[in-house]
Scaffold this motif. Structure first.
Motif, short mmCIF file in Angstrom:
data_model
loop_
_atom_site.label_atom_id
_atom_site.label_comp_id
_atom_site.label_asym_id
_atom_site.label_seq_id
_atom_site.Cartn_x
_atom_site.Cartn_y
_atom_site.Cartn_z
N LYS A 190 0.82 -1.21 0.00
CA LYS A 190 0.00 0.00 0.00
C LYS A 190 0.86 1.26 0.00
O LYS A 190 1.98 1.27 0.50
CB LYS A 190 -0.92 0.02 1.22
CG LYS A 190 -2.26 -0.66 1.01
CD LYS A 190 -3.21 -0.35 2.13
CE LYS A 190 -4.59 -0.93 1.86
NZ LYS A 190 -5.21 -0.38 0.64
N LYS A 191 0.28 2.33 -0.53
CA LYS A 191 0.88 3.65 -0.45
C LYS A 191 -0.17 4.61 0.11
O LYS A 191 -1.33 4.60 -0.33
CB LYS A 191 1.37 4.12 -1.81
CG LYS A 191 2.57 3.34 -2.33
CD LYS A 191 3.06 3.86 -3.67
CE LYS A 191 4.27 3.06 -4.14
NZ LYS A 191 4.74 3.53 -5.47
N SER A 222 2.19 17.98 1.85
CA SER A 222 1.66 16.68 1.43
C SER A 222 2.81 15.70 1.31
O SER A 222 3.94 16.09 0.99
CB SER A 222 0.93 16.79 0.09
OG SER A 222 -0.13 17.72 0.16
N GLY A 223 2.51 14.42 1.55
CA GLY A 223 3.56 13.41 1.45
C GLY A 223 2.99 12.03 1.21
O GLY A 223 1.80 11.78 1.42
N MET A 224 3.86 11.13 0.75
CA MET A 224 3.47 9.76 0.47
C MET A 224 4.38 8.81 1.22
O MET A 224 5.57 9.07 1.37
CB MET A 224 3.53 9.49 -1.04
CG MET A 224 3.06 8.09 -1.45
SD MET A 224 4.40 6.85 -1.41
CE MET A 224 5.37 7.35 -2.83
N LYS A 253 1.09 4.98 7.34
CA LYS A 253 0.60 6.32 7.68
C LYS A 253 1.66 7.16 8.37
O LYS A 253 1.77 8.36 8.14
CB LYS A 253 -0.65 6.20 8.55
CG LYS A 253 -1.87 5.68 7.78
CD LYS A 253 -3.09 5.57 8.69
CE LYS A 253 -4.28 5.03 7.92
NZ LYS A 253 -5.48 4.89 8.78
N LYS A 254 2.46 6.52 9.24
CA LYS A 254 3.49 7.25 9.95
C LYS A 254 4.52 7.85 8.99
O LYS A 254 4.94 9.00 9.13
CB LYS A 254 4.18 6.34 10.97
CG LYS A 254 3.32 6.01 12.18
CD LYS A 254 4.08 5.17 13.18
CE LYS A 254 3.24 4.87 14.40
NZ LYS A 254 3.98 4.04 15.39
N GLU A 255 4.95 7.04 8.02
CA GLU A 255 5.92 7.53 7.04
C GLU A 255 5.34 8.66 6.20
O GLU A 255 6.01 9.66 5.91
CB GLU A 255 6.39 6.39 6.14
CG GLU A 255 7.49 6.76 5.17
CD GLU A 255 7.95 5.59 4.31
OE1 GLU A 255 8.55 5.85 3.24
OE2 GLU A 255 7.72 4.43 4.70
N ALA A 256 4.06 8.51 5.80
CA ALA A 256 3.41 9.54 5.00
C ALA A 256 3.29 10.85 5.79
O ALA A 256 3.46 11.94 5.24
CB ALA A 256 2.03 9.06 4.56
N MET A 278 6.66 12.59 5.75
CA MET A 278 6.95 13.22 4.46
C MET A 278 6.11 14.49 4.26
O MET A 278 6.57 15.47 3.68
CB MET A 278 6.72 12.23 3.33
CG MET A 278 7.69 11.05 3.31
SD MET A 278 9.45 11.58 3.21
CE MET A 278 9.97 11.43 4.92
N ALA A 279 4.86 14.46 4.76
CA ALA A 279 4.02 15.65 4.67
C ALA A 279 4.59 16.77 5.54
O ALA A 279 4.63 17.94 5.14
CB ALA A 279 2.59 15.32 5.10
N ALA A 280 5.05 16.40 6.73
CA ALA A 280 5.65 17.40 7.63
C ALA A 280 6.93 17.96 7.03
O ALA A 280 7.21 19.16 7.15
CB ALA A 280 5.94 16.77 8.99
N LYS A 281 7.71 17.10 6.36
CA LYS A 281 8.95 17.57 5.74
C LYS A 281 8.64 18.60 4.65
O LYS A 281 9.29 19.65 4.56
CB LYS A 281 9.72 16.39 5.13
CG LYS A 281 11.01 16.83 4.43
CD LYS A 281 11.77 15.66 3.86
CE LYS A 281 13.06 16.13 3.19
NZ LYS A 281 13.85 15.02 2.61
N GLN A 282 7.61 18.33 3.83
CA GLN A 282 7.26 19.28 2.78
C GLN A 282 6.79 20.61 3.39
O GLN A 282 7.12 21.69 2.88
CB GLN A 282 6.18 18.72 1.87
CG GLN A 282 5.95 19.60 0.64
CD GLN A 282 4.74 19.20 -0.16
OE1 GLN A 282 3.61 19.41 0.27
NE2 GLN A 282 4.97 18.60 -1.32
#
Length: 240
Positions: free
Chosen positions: A199-200, A214-216, A220-223, A226-230
């Motif tokens: 899943k993604k 936004s992030g992928m 869910k934790k990894e996404a 990535m959203a926080a990084k953006q």
């Protein structure tokens, strides 16, 4: 083990991703071969990545030690040792492996694959060490060092000040926004794609209903990370 044309195309994609071309592509393939695959394919494949993992562990330790020694000239031996340990720990190496989607390239046994082995920290960390070991054997210490620092230099430089290669972007974002008087941050799943075993998740981070990042990710934790990084990139608090 004979490498098929399809497998070679996959390996070429990884070589392009890491910006290193192997003289001996079999070394690269071996670095990505888990022992579970060897056990299920006896006679066809007899080399796992364990020996390269052993070598890569030492290479990573050497490169990080030199980096710390030169960058933090004021640190005593004890502080250098602690900081090195935090950078070369399993979670840090797994994080580095995920940056280049290393799990997608692994040869795993069917059982290991079916139970989520491609995204397991221990397997990813071992594979990252093995890949580093393979680059060292194929191209020498300079190539291994260029790979480690060239591929992840900004993360490494930033993380060394924090003491870990895994940067907790969510915490960083929370702390920065709190200083600006913003305390409520919401993470919301935009969509999920792919089968259950691969899943993604696509995640948005919002403030007062407005998307700021936004992030992928594969979970869910990894996404969320990535959203926080953006979001941090947008507000100018990290250079990625």
């Amino acid at each position: 083990m004979r490498i098929s044309p399809d497998r070679e195309r996959i390996l070429n994609k990884l070589q392009s991703e890491i910006n290193y071309q192997f003289k001996d592509i079999e070394l690269l393939n071996t670095s990505l071969t888990h022992s579970s695959y060897v056990n299920e394919n006896k006679g066809k494949c007899d080399k796992s990545n364990e020996r390269l993992e052993f070598l890569g562990d030492s290479v990573i330790s050497l490169v990080v030690s030199e980096y710390l020694y030169k960058r933090f000239i004021e640190f005593p031996e004890g502080d250098l040792t602690k900081r090195r340990a935090s950078v070369v720990c399993e979670s840090s190496l797994a994080f580095a492996a995920r940056k280049i989607n290393l799990g997608d390239y692994l040869l795993l046994g069917k059982g290991e694959d079916a139970t989520g082995g491609r995204d397991r920290d221990s397997i990813l960390a071992d594979a990252f060490e093995a890949l580093t070991g393979a680059i060292f054997v194929d191209g020498g210490l300079k190539s291994a060092k260029d790979f480690l620092l060239g591929q992840f230099e900004r993360e490494v430089i930033y993380a060394l000040s924090k003491g870990n290669l895994f940067i907790d972007y969510k915490t960083e974002l929370q702390e920065i926004l709190q200083k600006r008087g913003i305390s409520k941050i919401e993470y919301r799943v935009e969509k999920e794609t792919g089968p259950d075993h691969n899943k993604k998740f696509y995640m948005n981070v919002l403030i007062e209903g407005k998307i700021i990042g936004s992030g992928m990710g594969r979970n869910k934790k990894e996404a969320e990370q990535m959203a926080a990084k953006q979001a941090l990139l947008k507000i100018g608090e990290t250079d990625g």
